[in-house]
Design an enzyme around this catalytic site. Sequence first.
Site, PDB file in Angstrom:
ATOM      1  N   GLY A 112      14.572 -10.237   2.832  1.00  0.00           N
ATOM      2  CA  GLY A 112      14.160 -10.990   1.658  1.00  0.00           C
ATOM      3  C   GLY A 112      15.310 -11.361   0.747  1.00  0.00           C
ATOM      4  N   TRP A 152       0.805  -1.218   0.000  1.00  0.00           N
ATOM      5  CA  TRP A 152       0.000   0.000   0.000  1.00  0.00           C
ATOM      6  C   TRP A 152       0.837   1.266   0.000  1.00  0.00           C
ATOM      7  CZ3 TRP A 152       1.764   2.548   4.112  1.00  0.00           C
ATOM      8  CH2 TRP A 152       2.217   1.809   5.213  1.00  0.00           C
ATOM      9  N   ASN A 153       2.120   1.192   0.348  1.00  0.00           N
ATOM     10  CA  ASN A 153       2.875   2.438   0.522  1.00  0.00           C
ATOM     11  C   ASN A 153       3.301   3.085  -0.799  1.00  0.00           C
ATOM     12  OD1 ASN A 153       4.662   0.296   0.164  1.00  0.00           O
ATOM     13  ND2 ASN A 153       6.251   1.191   1.456  1.00  0.00           N
ATOM     14  N   CYS A 181      10.390   0.584   3.266  1.00  0.00           N
ATOM     15  CA  CYS A 181      11.278  -0.451   3.803  1.00  0.00           C
ATOM     16  C   CYS A 181      12.698   0.051   4.009  1.00  0.00           C
ATOM     17  CB  CYS A 181      11.281  -1.665   2.876  1.00  0.00           C
ATOM     18  SG  CYS A 181       9.685  -2.481   2.767  1.00  0.00           S
ATOM     19  N   THR A 198       4.789 -11.944   6.292  1.00  0.00           N
ATOM     20  CA  THR A 198       4.112 -12.353   5.060  1.00  0.00           C
ATOM     21  C   THR A 198       5.092 -13.007   4.105  1.00  0.00           C
ATOM     22  OG1 THR A 198       2.528 -10.536   5.292  1.00  0.00           O
ATOM     23  CG2 THR A 198       2.721 -11.533   3.119  1.00  0.00           C
ATOM     24  N   GLY A 247      11.018  -6.377   5.007  1.00  0.00           N
ATOM     25  CA  GLY A 247      11.213  -5.299   5.958  1.00  0.00           C
ATOM     26  C   GLY A 247      12.622  -4.749   5.990  1.00  0.00           C
ATOM     27  N   GLU A 254      15.041  -6.218  -7.732  1.00  0.00           N
ATOM     28  CA  GLU A 254      14.265  -5.414  -8.653  1.00  0.00           C
ATOM     29  C   GLU A 254      15.223  -4.498  -9.402  1.00  0.00           C
ATOM     30  OE1 GLU A 254      10.008  -5.020  -6.321  1.00  0.00           O
ATOM     31  OE2 GLU A 254      11.489  -3.429  -6.056  1.00  0.00           O
ATOM     32  N   LYS A 296      -2.271  -8.829  -7.106  1.00  0.00           N
ATOM     33  CA  LYS A 296      -3.093  -8.646  -5.912  1.00  0.00           C
ATOM     34  C   LYS A 296      -2.537  -7.461  -5.145  1.00  0.00           C
ATOM     35  CE  LYS A 296      -3.639  -9.387  -1.894  1.00  0.00           C
ATOM     36  NZ  LYS A 296      -3.931  -8.466  -0.729  1.00  0.00           N
ATOM     37  N   PRO A 297      -3.190  -6.269  -5.262  1.00  0.00           N
ATOM     38  CA  PRO A 297      -2.720  -5.123  -4.485  1.00  0.00           C
ATOM     39  C   PRO A 297      -3.143  -5.236  -3.032  1.00  0.00           C
ATOM     40  CG  PRO A 297      -4.678  -4.516  -5.722  1.00  0.00           C
ATOM     41  CD  PRO A 297      -4.344  -5.943  -6.109  1.00  0.00           C
ATOM     42  N   SER A 298      -2.518  -4.438  -2.179  1.00  0.00           N
ATOM     43  CA  SER A 298      -2.936  -4.385  -0.782  1.00  0.00           C
ATOM     44  C   SER A 298      -4.389  -3.947  -0.693  1.00  0.00           C
ATOM     45  CB  SER A 298      -2.058  -3.398  -0.008  1.00  0.00           C
ATOM     46  OG  SER A 298      -2.636  -3.111   1.259  1.00  0.00           O
ATOM     47  N   GLU A 303      10.828  -8.652  -1.395  1.00  0.00           N
ATOM     48  CA  GLU A 303      11.358  -7.389  -0.880  1.00  0.00           C
ATOM     49  C   GLU A 303      10.580  -7.105   0.384  1.00  0.00           C
ATOM     50  OE1 GLU A 303      11.268  -4.200   0.248  1.00  0.00           O
ATOM     51  OE2 GLU A 303      11.483  -2.893  -1.496  1.00  0.00           O
TER      52      GLU A 303
END
Length: 501
Positions: free
Chosen positions: A463, A156-157, A288, A236, A256, A467, A180-182, A254
């Site tokens: 993680g 979501w950020n 993050c 998650t 925390g 990217e 699948k978005p937040s 990717e």
Amino acid sequence: MTTATDPQVQHYDLHYGGAWQKPLGGNRLEVRSPASRTLLATVPDAGDADVAAAAAAAQAGFETWRAIDPFERARHLRALGELIRSRTGELAELESAVTGRPIREMRAQMGRIPEWLDYFASIALGLEGESNQVKGGLVTLTHYEPLGVCALLTPWNHPILILVKKFAAALAAGNTCLVKPSELAPVSTLLFAEWCREAGLPAGVINVVTGGGATGARICAEPLVQRIDLTGGTATGRRVAAAAGERLVPCTLELGGKAPILVFDDVDIDEAAAGAAFAAFVASGQTCVSATRFIVAAPIYERFLDALKRRAERLLVGDPADPRTDMGPVISAVSRARANEHIAAATAEGARLVSGGRPPDLPALFADGFYVAPTIFADVRPEMRLFREEVFGPVVAVTPFQDEAEALALANDSPFALGAAIWTRDVARAHRLAGKVKAGVVWINDHHKNDPRSIWGGHGESGYGKENGWDALKSYLRKRSVVVRTNPGFDDWFGGGARYG
């Protein structure tokens, strides 16, 4: 308060197979402004049948998209980039309303989105196989091929930025996407899928289902999914990695971070404080790589604290839609509660409160919003909770060090390893520490800067996988070897005397 029956509230369907699709289940999720709690939209809570239908659309789209020449795929991605350029203002307003990020931040970020589409459209054209003559009269050729349907689980950020970082690489490689978005910020992703259709991308190239964690789990278990790419929390990430491992599909995570910022005594203190305020409080500390642990040379410790305090207390906290606003709310009641818990714990453990720590004074319209003042604690020791745990909010720790060895030890005293920064005018020191600090992305005298050409990703509890750059493109491809015999006759091993090698 706005209700679901008000005409200004948008009620979105799912978007897959190149069209809006009615959900096959009946539940819907509310999307509210984190600043005012106004109801902005509702979206479907997708179930098993919705996920299966969207995955089937992605698979059908893959059969078309993979057969398109890379030059034509590049043309499609650039056309999408041009469409987004024409709508960056609209996109920034939407992202700001849903995430609570200040409009000034979102205008700057949305203006850069097309760069990822242009970049991956371009480098995919330079992807070439190799050939080698090898022992035994053989020629080996290497080919790249797309993986198929790729699941993109986005946060979501940075809803659109992080989606496009993944999506552009996946599509340039010839894959299709199941997104699948937040559930906290799903609206711009649904509109992005519609804009892909408007830009002329074939049906099934992008397929969006909305919902909570159960929807994400269904996607990870979907048999048609051949790769999973998640940006999210570490807890998650562990569940997604387990699901990918169970199905033996590749995965990028990717997760925390708890970024250390090393500040040496040769810096310009005002410049370092300006950089520190940006690194800590942009996006209300909800990235993050947010600067959360400032590790500062003892000779300048108090002066740095004073300069950072002045910067923090000048930040305008308030309405995200106001161009003057520097900092908006955090995303949810859970996020605000977590930040307040860290403030209480740091106080109880004996850290020195330098600034913030109390709710900001805001107009009545935002009284119910999820606001946290920019907060600075000094004298934070490594055993304290604030030093060790990710806050994901505007609460930072400052710790002194005596020498370079202690600075490095403090920086690396964390299970996270995503971002870090080093502030110094000593070039040799900067290079020396950049090679030793535990992080996948290291900034020198700066922070947060991102570019499609610069790889991004960490290790440990942050993680794995990358990217951006060629690493990202190749992670969405499978490489095979083709071996061709050039000898005129076959060496008949069992027919008498042939020897391999």
